[in-house]
Each structure stands twice: as C-alpha cells, then as structure tokens.
Scaffold this motif. Structure first.
Motif, PDB file in Angstrom:
ATOM      1  N   ALA B  38      18.728 103.490 160.802  1.00  0.00           N
ATOM      2  CA  ALA B  38      19.991 103.650 160.082  1.00  0.00           C
ATOM      3  C   ALA B  38      19.785 104.424 158.785  1.00  0.00           C
ATOM      4  N   LYS B  39      18.771 104.013 158.022  1.00  0.00           N
ATOM      5  CA  LYS B  39      18.490 104.659 156.744  1.00  0.00           C
ATOM      6  C   LYS B  39      18.071 106.122 156.956  1.00  0.00           C
ATOM      7  N   GLY B  40      17.269 106.327 157.991  1.00  0.00           N
ATOM      8  CA  GLY B  40      16.746 107.676 158.268  1.00  0.00           C
ATOM      9  C   GLY B  40      17.821 108.681 158.638  1.00  0.00           C
ATOM     10  N   VAL B  41      18.886 108.204 159.286  1.00  0.00           N
ATOM     11  CA  VAL B  41      19.892 109.150 159.760  1.00  0.00           C
ATOM     12  C   VAL B  41      21.241 108.996 159.034  1.00  0.00           C
ATOM     13  N   GLY B  42      21.345 107.970 158.168  1.00  0.00           N
ATOM     14  CA  GLY B  42      22.563 107.837 157.365  1.00  0.00           C
ATOM     15  C   GLY B  42      23.747 107.188 158.052  1.00  0.00           C
ATOM     16  N   VAL B  43      23.488 106.169 158.880  1.00  0.00           N
ATOM     17  CA  VAL B  43      24.595 105.357 159.409  1.00  0.00           C
ATOM     18  C   VAL B  43      24.257 103.889 159.127  1.00  0.00           C
ATOM     19  N   SER B  44      25.145 102.957 159.466  1.00  0.00           N
ATOM     20  CA  SER B  44      24.854 101.536 159.239  1.00  0.00           C
ATOM     21  C   SER B  44      23.934 101.025 160.344  1.00  0.00           C
ATOM     22  N   SER B  45      23.165  99.970 160.040  1.00  0.00           N
ATOM     23  CA  SER B  45      22.263  99.445 161.071  1.00  0.00           C
ATOM     24  C   SER B  45      23.057  98.755 162.178  1.00  0.00           C
ATOM     25  N   ALA B  46      24.246  98.239 161.831  1.00  0.00           N
ATOM     26  CA  ALA B  46      25.114  97.651 162.866  1.00  0.00           C
ATOM     27  C   ALA B  46      25.519  98.726 163.879  1.00  0.00           C
ATOM     28  N   GLN B  47      25.772  99.935 163.359  1.00  0.00           N
ATOM     29  CA  GLN B  47      26.139 101.059 164.226  1.00  0.00           C
ATOM     30  C   GLN B  47      24.984 101.411 165.178  1.00  0.00           C
ATOM     31  N   VAL B  48      23.792 101.454 164.631  1.00  0.00           N
ATOM     32  CA  VAL B  48      22.607 101.766 165.454  1.00  0.00           C
ATOM     33  C   VAL B  48      22.478 100.736 166.576  1.00  0.00           C
ATOM     34  N   ARG B  49      22.578  99.449 166.207  1.00  0.00           N
ATOM     35  CA  ARG B  49      22.421  98.392 167.216  1.00  0.00           C
ATOM     36  C   ARG B  49      23.519  98.479 168.273  1.00  0.00           C
ATOM     37  N   LYS B  50      24.744  98.780 167.815  1.00  0.00           N
ATOM     38  CA  LYS B  50      25.874  98.881 168.747  1.00  0.00           C
ATOM     39  C   LYS B  50      25.665 100.054 169.723  1.00  0.00           C
ATOM     40  N   ASP B  51      25.257 101.198 169.171  1.00  0.00           N
ATOM     41  CA  ASP B  51      25.043 102.378 170.020  1.00  0.00           C
ATOM     42  C   ASP B  51      23.971 102.111 171.074  1.00  0.00           C
ATOM     43  N   LEU B  52      22.885 101.468 170.648  1.00  0.00           N
ATOM     44  CA  LEU B  52      21.772 101.251 171.571  1.00  0.00           C
ATOM     45  C   LEU B  52      22.087 100.147 172.575  1.00  0.00           C
ATOM     46  N   ALA B  53      22.957  99.210 172.167  1.00  0.00           N
ATOM     47  CA  ALA B  53      23.288  98.076 173.043  1.00  0.00           C
ATOM     48  C   ALA B  53      24.024  98.514 174.304  1.00  0.00           C
ATOM     49  N   TYR B  54      24.696  99.676 174.248  1.00  0.00           N
ATOM     50  CA  TYR B  54      25.359 100.181 175.455  1.00  0.00           C
ATOM     51  C   TYR B  54      24.382 100.293 176.613  1.00  0.00           C
ATOM     52  N   PHE B  55      23.146 100.554 176.278  1.00  0.00           N
ATOM     53  CA  PHE B  55      22.200 100.978 177.311  1.00  0.00           C
ATOM     54  C   PHE B  55      21.159  99.920 177.626  1.00  0.00           C
ATOM     55  N   GLY B  56      21.381  98.690 177.104  1.00  0.00           N
ATOM     56  CA  GLY B  56      20.466  97.609 177.438  1.00  0.00           C
ATOM     57  C   GLY B  56      19.792  97.050 176.216  1.00  0.00           C
ATOM     58  N   GLU B  57      18.874  96.151 176.471  1.00  0.00           N
ATOM     59  CA  GLU B  57      18.177  95.449 175.387  1.00  0.00           C
ATOM     60  C   GLU B  57      16.780  96.004 175.310  1.00  0.00           C
ATOM     61  N   PHE B  58      16.492  96.804 174.277  1.00  0.00           N
ATOM     62  CA  PHE B  58      15.084  97.155 174.174  1.00  0.00           C
ATOM     63  C   PHE B  58      14.424  96.822 172.850  1.00  0.00           C
ATOM     64  N   GLY B  59      15.162  96.187 171.963  1.00  0.00           N
ATOM     65  CA  GLY B  59      14.537  95.772 170.714  1.00  0.00           C
ATOM     66  C   GLY B  59      13.734  94.495 170.909  1.00  0.00           C
ATOM     67  N   MET B  60      12.751  94.254 170.051  1.00  0.00           N
ATOM     68  CA  MET B  60      12.017  92.990 170.067  1.00  0.00           C
ATOM     69  C   MET B  60      12.356  92.276 168.764  1.00  0.00           C
ATOM     70  N   ARG B  61      12.877  91.052 168.868  1.00  0.00           N
ATOM     71  CA  ARG B  61      13.322  90.328 167.681  1.00  0.00           C
ATOM     72  C   ARG B  61      12.221  90.245 166.626  1.00  0.00           C
ATOM     73  N   GLY B  62      12.525  90.671 165.414  1.00  0.00           N
ATOM     74  CA  GLY B  62      11.576  90.594 164.308  1.00  0.00           C
ATOM     75  C   GLY B  62      10.575  91.731 164.268  1.00  0.00           C
TER      76      GLY B  62
END
Lengths: 218, 218
Positions: B38-62
């Motif tokens: 989010a910081k690197g590209v200038g959007v909110s981190s909620a936006q990043v998570r929302k965009d990526l969530a369309y395509f599945g779960e690939f984050g690892m908590r923490g």
C-alpha cells in the motif's frame, strides 16, 4: 459543509459524458435522460445518476436534463470553462505527436512552449511553436502563465526536468516518461503508462471479459 | 461456481502492484505485507487486501505475502505469463513512438509488424521491423499469430482499418485514433484519449485534490 471524495473513475466518466453532451449540442438536442446518456456512453443509467448526484440536482423529473445546462455544468466541474496553458518538455516522437494532438486543443489545453536539448530539433516548428532550449524553461513558464507540464523526456532526465518544472512554479505534471517521479505535496503528478492499457486487454483476452471465475467458493 | 466482476480500476491496480513486486524481487526481498505494498504504490492497505482477495487467499497471517508467489500469481491473473503478439497500424509520430516504447517489451508485448499507407515510410525500419504496406494486414496477422492491434491512424481511416483487423481475426484493439469505433461483441476495444489525463489534472487544479466541496447540504 459536507465534502465529497470523487474517484478518478468518476472524473473520467464526467469527461466522457461531456463529450457525448457536446455531440448532442451539435445535433441541437434540448433535453436528454440519464438512460440516453447511459446508452450513449456505455454505462448503466444508475451510474450516470450517481455520478451527477455528487454535484447537485439538475435533472427534471420525467424530462431529464437540459443538454446545454448539464454540459456547461460538467465543463465547469472539470475546470474546462477556461483554457489551460501547457508546456511540453521533450520534442521527440511522442512529444511531437502530443504537440499535434487535436484533442488537447478541442478541450482547451493550449501548448505554449516545447523544449528539448537536442540541437537538431531546437529551432524547428511544431504547430507554429518554435522548439526552444531547455534553459528557457523557467522563463517560458512564467511568461506564458503555464500551469501544466507535459513530460516526454527519457527516464534518466525525467527527475531533473521535473525539479526544474516545480522550481518554475508548475502546479501539475503529466508524465509520459517511464520513471517514478518525486514532487512536493502541492504539485499534482499523473503518470501515463501505455502498457497498462495493453494489460487491461490481456486480462480480458485471458478471462471472459470482466467475469473472473478464478476463485471457486466451496 | 461463483464468478466475480472485476473493475478496470482493480486491474489497473494489479498492474501497478506487479511492478512494485518486481522491484522488490530485484531487491531480493522475500516477503511483503499489504501495508508495505500500500505504502509503495500509494493506496490504502484495505484496498490492497480487497483487490487481492478477489483471487483467493495467499497471505500468511502475521507474515504477509511471499513476493515471488504473489508476483507470479498477479502476472498470471493479468495474462502476462506468456507474450502477446501485436501489430501497429499507422507509423506516424505516435505509432513510431509506441514501436520504440520499452514498456511494451518489458511487459511481454511484442510488436511483430508495423503498417502504413505512406510511401515515404514504407520500407523504413523501427526496432528491426520493416514498415510494410497496409495491404499485408491479414497476412501479417495470421503469419505472426497476432492478438492485439494498436491503431494510430487518422480518424477518417480508423473504422476501415478496424474492420480489416476484425476480418483478419484480431481479438483486441487499442485505439489511439480520435474516433469512436464499432467492433463486434467478441472483439475487445479500448480507447486511449490523452486529453482525459489532462482533464483529471484540470479537475484537481480547480478543486482541492479529490475533495469536492461543490454541493452544500443544508
């Protein structure tokens, strides 16, 4: 007072609506409904009403919008009710294509100066403007009351030229250089990357239009 | 199966995320959080998570995302895991600027042919490609397995060339001509209008960034 956050997508659509309304004006149409605007530009009529509702109530129930009134209003919202003076830095192929771009003139963007460092290009004319040396940047900006800089220089020159534009008092920069630029908070920067357009096509070619059956819910 | 409607804004952001991730890969970083993206590209981190969530779960908590995995995934989503062959019609200033555009090559878009009608230009070379006559269009498209046509011809020639591209089997067209084009439903058309970019600047110059205190609620 309540303020509204307007998305770039809304501004882009307002820009498209205004072109459509201009066309209706040329055809001497007096009124238009949100449904007709929607059909004309390819969005939903709910979207048209939502976009216009940000800026107040100008529709008449059962009649629609007065074409000239709505056109004038959107033009004012977009800040196009007066001309903007611009300068192009970089008179290469892209810079000269932009200098000759009829769309800028049609929408009130005046190119007042074109600068380059290439001796072969300096002194040549594009649209009645003589390409001048980059050393004249600050002078040209002040002399012509220029608000917007259009950057088409190579990546390695882009930040230096940007700093010069900022120092000269430019308030907005349209960057065509393939380079991430730094500007102070009070300067508006917009980056045009042609490949993003091709990537939207490749996404759509890969998937079935905007329907993306990638994630399967169990 | 559930399908998701993806907005053009999301696709554009995915394109930007992938460029940022590529940069992290070059810096040999292994993991990244949505906040860092989010910081690197200038959007909110909620936006990043929302965009990526369309395509599945690939984050690892923490921990966040594995950079190489997420990069590879987004590239695949965008359809950039293989090259696309393109043809440019119109070898004028803009056409030749696009033919030399490094950004296309970097993202896997190969220009396989450049066509024009101007005798002075035909036979000249741009990036090792010889500009050929428009009569060779169908042959070039089939011979080079071309999917995307890039149109930089004058407005009055644009529809005719579009029809030829469609007849030759082109599936997507990026139109730089100032002309509204008609294509069949199975062909993807995208129009690039440079002045829209300037209009987003003029809107922002007119108003205080994206805060628009135009409508005052009583």
């Amino acid at each position: 007072m309540k303020v509204y956050k307007i998305s770039e997508a809304t501004i882009t659509r307002l820009s498209i609506y205004s072109r459509f309304l201009k066309q209706l004006l040329n055809e001497q149409l007096k009124t238009v409904s949100s449904g007709e605007i929607a059909k004309g530009v390819g969005v939903s009529s709910a979207q048209v009403r939502k976009d216009l509702a940000y800026f107040g109530e100008f529709g008449m129930r059962g009649v629609g919008y007065k074409v000239d009134e709505l056109y004038g209003y959107i033009i004012k919202i977009l800040g196009l009710n007066h001309a903007w003076n611009t300068i192009i830095i970089g008179a290469g192929k892209l810079g000269s294509a932009l200098a000759l771009y009829q769309g800028f003139i049609d929408r009130g963007f005046r190119i007042k100066a074109i600068l380059d460092i290439e001796k072969k290009i300096i002194g040549t004319h594009m649209m009645n403007i003589q390409v001048d040396t980059i050393d004249t940047l600050a002078h040209k900006v002040q002399e012509n009351d220029i608000s917007i800089g259009i950057l088409t220089v190579p990546a390695d020159a882009a930040q230096e030229v940007t700093d010069q534009l900022v120092a000269a008092g430019i308030k907005a920069i349209l960057n065509f250089s393939p380079k991430v630029l730094k500007v102070p908070d009070n300067v508006i920067l917009r980056h045009v990357d042609f490949s993003v357009n091709l990537e939207i096509l490749s996404f759509n070619l890969t998937h079935d239009k905007y329907m993306f059956p990638f994630r399967i819910d169990s």
